[in-house]
Design an enzyme around this catalytic site. Structure first.
Site, PDB file in Angstrom:
ATOM      1  N   ASP A 129       4.299   0.888  11.366  1.00 30.81           N
ATOM      2  CA  ASP A 129       2.982   0.254  11.201  1.00 30.81           C
ATOM      3  C   ASP A 129       2.811  -0.934  11.711  1.00 30.81           C
ATOM      4  O   ASP A 129       1.748  -1.652  11.843  1.00 30.81           O
ATOM      5  CB  ASP A 129       3.090   0.296   9.366  1.00 30.81           C
ATOM      6  CG  ASP A 129       2.494   1.655   9.127  1.00 30.81           C
ATOM      7  OD1 ASP A 129       2.254   2.321   9.781  1.00 30.81           O
ATOM      8  OD2 ASP A 129       2.662   1.664   7.777  1.00 30.81           O
ATOM      9  N   ARG A 183      -5.729  10.721   2.474  1.00 32.81           N
ATOM     10  CA  ARG A 183      -4.311  11.510   2.958  1.00 32.81           C
ATOM     11  C   ARG A 183      -3.357  11.293   1.923  1.00 32.81           C
ATOM     12  O   ARG A 183      -2.414  11.943   1.863  1.00 32.81           O
ATOM     13  CB  ARG A 183      -3.808  10.889   4.191  1.00 32.81           C
ATOM     14  CG  ARG A 183      -2.518  11.620   4.524  1.00 32.81           C
ATOM     15  CD  ARG A 183      -2.099  11.084   6.030  1.00 32.81           C
ATOM     16  NE  ARG A 183      -1.004  12.001   6.593  1.00 32.81           N
ATOM     17  CZ  ARG A 183      -1.027  13.057   6.752  1.00 32.81           C
ATOM     18  NH1 ARG A 183      -2.408  13.551   7.207  1.00 32.81           N
ATOM     19  NH2 ARG A 183      -0.014  13.712   7.226  1.00 32.81           N
ATOM     20  N   LYS A 222       0.749  -1.126  -0.017  1.00 36.67           N
ATOM     21  CA  LYS A 222       0.115  -0.119  -0.002  1.00 36.67           C
ATOM     22  C   LYS A 222       0.859   1.266  -0.034  1.00 36.67           C
ATOM     23  O   LYS A 222       0.590   2.264  -0.673  1.00 36.67           O
ATOM     24  CB  LYS A 222      -0.851  -0.046   1.216  1.00 36.67           C
ATOM     25  CG  LYS A 222      -1.590   1.365   1.489  1.00 36.67           C
ATOM     26  CD  LYS A 222      -2.432   1.072   2.812  1.00 36.67           C
ATOM     27  CE  LYS A 222      -3.001   2.577   2.874  1.00 36.67           C
ATOM     28  NZ  LYS A 222      -2.238   3.770   3.719  1.00 36.67           N
ATOM     29  N   ASN A 223       1.801   1.222   0.882  1.00 35.21           N
ATOM     30  CA  ASN A 223       2.615   2.571   1.085  1.00 35.21           C
ATOM     31  C   ASN A 223       3.266   2.883  -0.372  1.00 35.21           C
ATOM     32  O   ASN A 223       4.015   4.016  -0.323  1.00 35.21           O
ATOM     33  CB  ASN A 223       3.746   2.601   2.252  1.00 35.21           C
ATOM     34  CG  ASN A 223       2.741   2.605   3.541  1.00 35.21           C
ATOM     35  OD1 ASN A 223       1.501   2.947   3.480  1.00 35.21           O
ATOM     36  ND2 ASN A 223       3.110   2.149   4.602  1.00 35.21           N
ATOM     37  N   ASP A 232      -6.126   8.418   8.544  1.00 31.65           N
ATOM     38  CA  ASP A 232      -6.163   7.785  10.071  1.00 31.65           C
ATOM     39  C   ASP A 232      -6.127   8.721  11.065  1.00 31.65           C
ATOM     40  O   ASP A 232      -5.519   9.906  11.221  1.00 31.65           O
ATOM     41  CB  ASP A 232      -4.956   6.955  10.383  1.00 31.65           C
ATOM     42  CG  ASP A 232      -5.236   5.640   9.501  1.00 31.65           C
ATOM     43  OD1 ASP A 232      -5.935   5.281   9.294  1.00 31.65           O
ATOM     44  OD2 ASP A 232      -4.128   4.980   9.193  1.00 31.65           O
ATOM     45  N   MET A 291       6.567   7.773  16.957  1.00 34.59           N
ATOM     46  CA  MET A 291       6.216   8.743  15.954  1.00 34.59           C
ATOM     47  C   MET A 291       4.748   9.421  15.857  1.00 34.59           C
ATOM     48  O   MET A 291       4.400  10.316  15.744  1.00 34.59           O
ATOM     49  CB  MET A 291       6.423   7.832  14.535  1.00 34.59           C
ATOM     50  CG  MET A 291       7.865   7.729  14.353  1.00 34.59           C
ATOM     51  SD  MET A 291       7.762   7.151  12.385  1.00 34.59           S
ATOM     52  CE  MET A 291       9.633   6.475  12.464  1.00 34.59           C
TER      53      MET A 291
END
Length: 441
Positions: A319, A97, A22-23, A121, A341
């Site tokens: 993540d 986003r 996904k990223n 998110d 983070m």
């Protein structure tokens, strides 16, 4: 509202193929805007965030053809720049986003861009300063309408620059790289992110004709070129899915093989799961996890309690900290989870505590987990998914728990995980999608 109903406590078995990353997808797909030539991308995950971005590109004028379930061609020959001032763009861009990732390519190729304040998110503050400061150093000018929460950006004369990032932001680095490849002169980015996904983007851009050196390090040098061409690109498997499936196997005492994981690109991820006592074997490029009744958390060499924290690559990805936390609840031993983070990402632990986990939330960034060594199972409850990663962590907890669990707001999970219920059922999981009203409390 859609929800997942899960009957937990079942041992699973079989093979599972991780989806495309996904990223990586959000960066790679945005990069098609840098050229008017055709680009073919394969192993694209069929998930909501990615599909929304593809739809947004189509609205902008990109010609898109879906060759099969995971392969598309993109041709950004006729981009409608007026679309960026439309209400449709403000609505669609604001709800995704990942839409921030189109700004760099638009600035590089067209000298201007616009972006609504992006959504995503609710996991704490996620600053966009790194993106904007980088663009400004290349010569872009920002005009922000605070009432409409809308940015207009002018970059008619992008010039290469020395940029020292204040944080090694993956998306920030990617966005600046995509603007810099078509800027005049040389750009140097220090403290650049160097995740495999960023490396993939740089390699793709170089195949298109960009001149990027230092790929894989935190110092990137980019010599601007006048034009980029087309290419073909295959995305990596999703390392977050791979880590999630390792955790799922451990929690449910299941025998699972994760196929085609691109093991060299996983970095420290396998080692962190080993610190929790999880055993697995590498068979070719597959990870085989045997059924394991108990797993024991390691201590540091001096005997002190293990701490697992996130860090920029090659450190451990934030993540997967939610997955590590839930897996630790059934281990033998103690671990401190330090989420550096994002300050709201650990707030889902109240649901795990309701299920019987022994966790102390020390502050918004740290949780101490006392592993119960499977002396008793977690119990099924009704709960709501707050974000993608916490949602999958709760799903894993529910699959290991005794009795029925219901997870609401599964749209959050499906933003990042493709056909997750179908793929889990293929392993023997008792999970079904239902229509249900979310709890009011």
């Amino acid at each position: 509202m859609n929800a997942f109903e899960i009957i937990g406590g079942k041992k699973l078995k079989g093979e599972i193929q991780p989806q495309g990353a996904k990223n990586e997808a959000l960066q790679i797909i945005s990069a098609v805007l840098l050229t008017d030539q055709k680009i073919t991308i394969s192993n694209i995950p069929d998930i909501k965030d990615v599909n929304k971005l593809i739809e947004l590109l189509g609205d902008m004028g990109v010609t898109i053809e879906r060759l099969n379930k995971d392969t598309y061609t993109f041709e950004a020959k006729n981009i409608n720049l007026d679309f960026f001032q439309s209400d449709v763009f403000k609505t669609k861009g604001g709800g995704l986003r990942g839409s921030i990732m189109i700004v760099g390519p638009l600035l590089g190729r067209f000298g201007k861009a616009a972006i609504p304040k992006p959504g995503g998110d609710k996991i704490g503050r996620r600053r966009l300063d790194t993106h904007f400061i980088g663009f400004e150093k290349l010569g872009a000018k920002f005009i922000y309408d605070s009432k409409k929460e809308f940015f207009n950006v002018d970059a008619t004369n992008l010039q290469g620059a020395y940029i020292l990032l204040d944080e090694a932001s993956v998306t920030g680095t990617a966005n600046i790289v995509m603007a810099a490849v078509l800027a005049k002169g040389t750009t140097t980015i220090y403290n650049a992110a160097c995740e495999p996904y960023l490396q993939q983007l740089c390699k793709m851009l170089n195949r298109m004709g960009a001149k990027i050196s230092g790929v894989g390090s935190n110092l990137l040098t980019i010599e601007g070129v006048q034009k980029l061409g087309g290419t073909e690109h295959r995305m990596l498997p999703d390392m977050i899915e791979i880590g999630s499936f390792i955790g799922l196997a451990a929690m449910t005492e299941s025998e699972i093989t994760i196929k085609n994981v691109c093991y060299p690109e996983l970095g420290v991820i396998p080692d962190v799961f080993k610190k929790l006592g999880i055993k697995f074997e590498l068979k070719g490029d597959d990870i085989y996890i045997p059924s394991q009744k108990h797993y024991v958390i390691e201590s540091f060499i001096d005997g002190s309690m293990l701490t697992i924290s996130d860090a920029p690559w090659p450190g451990f990805t934030p993540d997967l900290l939610s997955i590590i936390l839930v897996v630790a609840t059934q281990a033998r031993g103690n671990v401190l989870i330090h989420q550096k983070m994002f300050e709201s990402r650990l707030f889902f632990v109240d649901k795990l505590i309701d299920m019987g986990a022994q966790i102390i939330l020390c502050d918004p960034h740290r949780a101490s987990v006392n592993g119960i060594d499977k002396k008793y199972k977690l119990r099924g409850i009704s709960m709501t998914s707050p974000d993608i990663r916490a949602g999958v962590s709760l799903l894993i907890a529910a699959l290991s728990a005794e009795g029925k669990s219901t997870i609401f707001n599964i749209e959050q999970i499906e933003r990042g995980y493709q056909d997750i219920d179908t793929r889990l059922r293929a392993l023997g999981a008792q999970i079904k999608r239902i229509e249900a009203s979310a709890p009011t409390h």
